[in-house]
Design a protein around this motif. Structure first.
Motif, PDB file in Angstrom:
ATOM      1  N   ARG A 367       0.657  -1.692   0.207  1.00  2.78           N
ATOM      2  CA  ARG A 367      -0.085   0.328  -0.236  1.00  2.78           C
ATOM      3  C   ARG A 367       0.748   1.966   0.008  1.00  2.78           C
ATOM      4  O   ARG A 367      -0.064   2.165   0.373  1.00  2.78           O
ATOM      5  CB  ARG A 367      -0.476  -0.030   1.327  1.00  2.78           C
ATOM      6  N   ARG A 368       2.470   0.849   0.004  1.00  2.56           N
ATOM      7  CA  ARG A 368       3.041   2.226  -0.157  1.00  2.56           C
ATOM      8  C   ARG A 368       3.395   2.900  -1.846  1.00  2.56           C
ATOM      9  O   ARG A 368       4.441   3.660  -2.259  1.00  2.56           O
ATOM     10  CB  ARG A 368       3.940   1.920   0.516  1.00  2.56           C
ATOM     11  N   GLY A 369       3.168   1.670  -2.637  1.00  4.52           N
ATOM     12  CA  GLY A 369       3.340   1.807  -4.054  1.00  4.52           C
ATOM     13  C   GLY A 369       2.769   2.994  -4.724  1.00  4.52           C
ATOM     14  O   GLY A 369       1.550   2.939  -4.614  1.00  4.52           O
ATOM     15  N   GLY A 370       3.015   3.140  -6.154  1.00  2.00           N
ATOM     16  CA  GLY A 370       2.134   4.238  -6.781  1.00  2.00           C
ATOM     17  C   GLY A 370       1.275   3.036  -8.231  1.00  2.00           C
ATOM     18  O   GLY A 370       0.154   4.252  -8.547  1.00  2.00           O
ATOM     19  N   CYS A 371       1.614   2.265  -7.653  1.00  2.00           N
ATOM     20  CA  CYS A 371       0.564   0.795  -8.576  1.00  2.00           C
ATOM     21  C   CYS A 371       0.687  -0.471  -8.047  1.00  2.00           C
ATOM     22  O   CYS A 371       0.887  -0.451  -6.987  1.00  2.00           O
ATOM     23  CB  CYS A 371       0.992   0.390  -9.551  1.00  2.00           C
ATOM     24  N   ALA A 372      -0.152  -1.220  -8.235  1.00  2.00           N
ATOM     25  CA  ALA A 372      -0.513  -2.503  -7.795  1.00  2.00           C
ATOM     26  C   ALA A 372       0.467  -3.668  -7.564  1.00  2.00           C
ATOM     27  O   ALA A 372       1.480  -4.248  -7.132  1.00  2.00           O
ATOM     28  CB  ALA A 372      -1.524  -3.214  -8.432  1.00  2.00           C
ATOM     29  N   LEU A 373       1.919  -3.008  -8.785  1.00  7.64           N
ATOM     30  CA  LEU A 373       3.144  -3.673  -8.726  1.00  7.64           C
ATOM     31  C   LEU A 373       4.176  -4.442  -7.359  1.00  7.64           C
ATOM     32  O   LEU A 373       4.208  -5.322  -7.224  1.00  7.64           O
ATOM     33  CB  LEU A 373       4.478  -3.098  -9.764  1.00  7.64           C
ATOM     34  N   PRO A 374       4.470  -3.290  -6.681  1.00  2.00           N
ATOM     35  CA  PRO A 374       4.859  -4.244  -5.419  1.00  2.00           C
ATOM     36  C   PRO A 374       3.735  -4.896  -4.689  1.00  2.00           C
ATOM     37  O   PRO A 374       4.021  -5.882  -3.745  1.00  2.00           O
ATOM     38  CB  PRO A 374       5.103  -2.901  -4.610  1.00  2.00           C
TER      39      PRO A 374
END
Ligand code: SF4
Length: 426
Positions: A367-374
């Motif tokens: 929940r800290r990235g700009g998209c769903a990759l992490p």
């Protein structure tokens, strides 16, 4: 609207090289339906996007259409045939075998949202793009056709905000907090649908909502394409009713080979699971999620019983770290640290990191990235740590239970972070 009881859906017998003539013979012409009426039909059909999010297609279309009227920017329609997930082959299959359904779908979506331009995005160098070009050359002379655009074949380049930005000439990186249906290609409301969703739209326009809903799950009607790969006798691309049991998917793929006990569901951002957990579960978004699995973009990978789970996770972690778009610290540093830790765990000759260290690094990322990759990477790895607990324990004590590097076809990792240049036209 005609609703014949048994017309072909997306997969037809002997589909290779479907010509426009045969396409019309199979499905008939697209009926002339008013855009508002078609939008109502799509809403009644319950069609949900097949790209992984399973978001209601009519809701997305209505937002783009309304934003077009509100902001005086004419909408843009963008078909996503980027095949972002390794191992999944759905977009390639559709471009090769159902190019005219895809072109019909783009034209219909363009009409529904009132778009003035459309494009189909494919991976750079995609051999299947030639099928689309051939199909376009067969269409009537007076038909407005989408532009075919090529982008680097990177994991997050197919994320919808990244794609919209790349179409406008920018780098193919996700745009945090901006959704294309509000602010897409050059600020225009943009409808981004994946290729399969548009093929389903082309069928709904012809045969109607009731026909579409006559198979599938009440909450996710229709059929869905699935890449069934790994330890099955006939791996490949299949179309099944949403809600078919996983055991049925395995049966149509020729049954298992060897004795697989685990599976990867959804894709590289999906979830590892015990095969016994999902065997009798419906292949449908909510049903799979209720048991900790994912339908995602449509991968069912059965893991060979002699493949080392730690090795698989290590290779996947390295690949996903290399796919970071390099703009969020937690992604750039978090995924690379995770990849390093899994690399150390996989190396039985090295002193592996304590499991607590891996768990704490994984816990810091979501929940800290700009998209769903992490988040997807962490979910896949956390579920893998549970499912492959015996492999993990063996590696922690300095040996491997199988000695196998694994069989999942993981692309080689790129040095991270990746900078993605813009588009090329065909
Ligand atoms: S989370 Fe990673 S891939 Fe996603 S936008 Fe941020 S840097 Fe890019």
């Amino acid at each position: 609207m005609t609703t014949p009881p048994s017309v072909p859906r997306i997969m037809v017998p002997d589909p290779a090289g479907v010509s426009y003539e045969r396409h019309l013979a199979l499905y008939g012409p697209v009926p002339r339906t008013r855009p508002d009426a078609l939008l109502r039909e799509v809403a009644e059909s319950g069609l949900r996007g097949r790209g992984g999010g399973w978001f209601p297609t009519a809701t997305k279309m209505r937002a783009v259409k309304d934003n077009g009227g509100r902001f005086l920017h004419r909408p843009f329609t963008l078909a996503n045939a980027m095949e972002g997930e390794p191992v999944i082959t759905t977009d390639a299959w559709l471009m090769t075998n159902a190019p005219h359904l895809l072109l019909d779908g783009v034209a219909l979506a363009t009409a529904v949202v009132g778009a003035t331009e459309s494009a189909i995005a494919v991976h750079e160098g995609s051999p299947q793009a030639q099928s689309l070009l051939t199909a376009m050359s067969e269409r009537p002379d007076d038909e407005e056709l989408p532009t075919l655009l090529e982008f680097p074949g990177r994991y997050v380049a197919s994320e919808e905000s990244a794609l919209a930005r790349a179409v406008a000439g920018g780098a193919g990186r996700p745009v945090h907090g901006v959704r294309p249906h509000n602010h897409g290609v050059s600020g225009r409301p943009t409808l981004v649908n994946n290729a399969e969703t548009l093929c389903q739209l082309a069928l709904i326009a012809r045969f109607g909502a009731a026909w579409f809903r006559s198979v599938g799950d009440p909450d996710a009607p229709g059929t869905v394409m699935v890449s069934i790969e790994g330890a099955v006798a006939s791996p490949g691309e299949y179309e099944v009713p949403v809600g078919a049991r996983v055991s049925e998917l395995i049966r149509i793929a020729g049954g298992v080979t060897g004795d697989p006990t685990t599976a990867l569901t959804g894709g590289f951002g999906g979830a590892w699971t015990e095969l016994s957990t999902i065997h009798d579960v419906a292949w449908a978004p909510e049903a799979l999620r209720s048991v900790g699995a994912e339908i995602g973009a449509g991968l069912l990978w059965l893991q060979g019983d002699d493949d080392c789970g730690v090795s698989e996770m290590s290779r996947m972690a390295a690949y996903l770290a290399g796919e970071s778009a390099g703009q969020c610290g937690v992604c750039v540093f978090g995924l690379s640290t995770i990849a390093d830790e899994f690399g150390r765990l996989a190396d039985v000759a090295a002193a592996g990191p304590p499991r607590a260290r891996i768990d704490s690094v994984l816990a810091e990322v979501p929940r800290r990235g700009g998209c769903a990759l992490p988040d997807g990477a962490v979910r896949m790895l956390q579920t893998g740590l549970e499912i492959f607990a015996a492999d993990v324990a063996a590696h922690e004590s300095g040996h491997c239970l199988t000695g196998s590097p694994g069989s999942l076809p993981v692309p080689p990792p790129m040095p991270y972070p990746v900078i993605m240049p813009g588009k090329a036209f065909r």
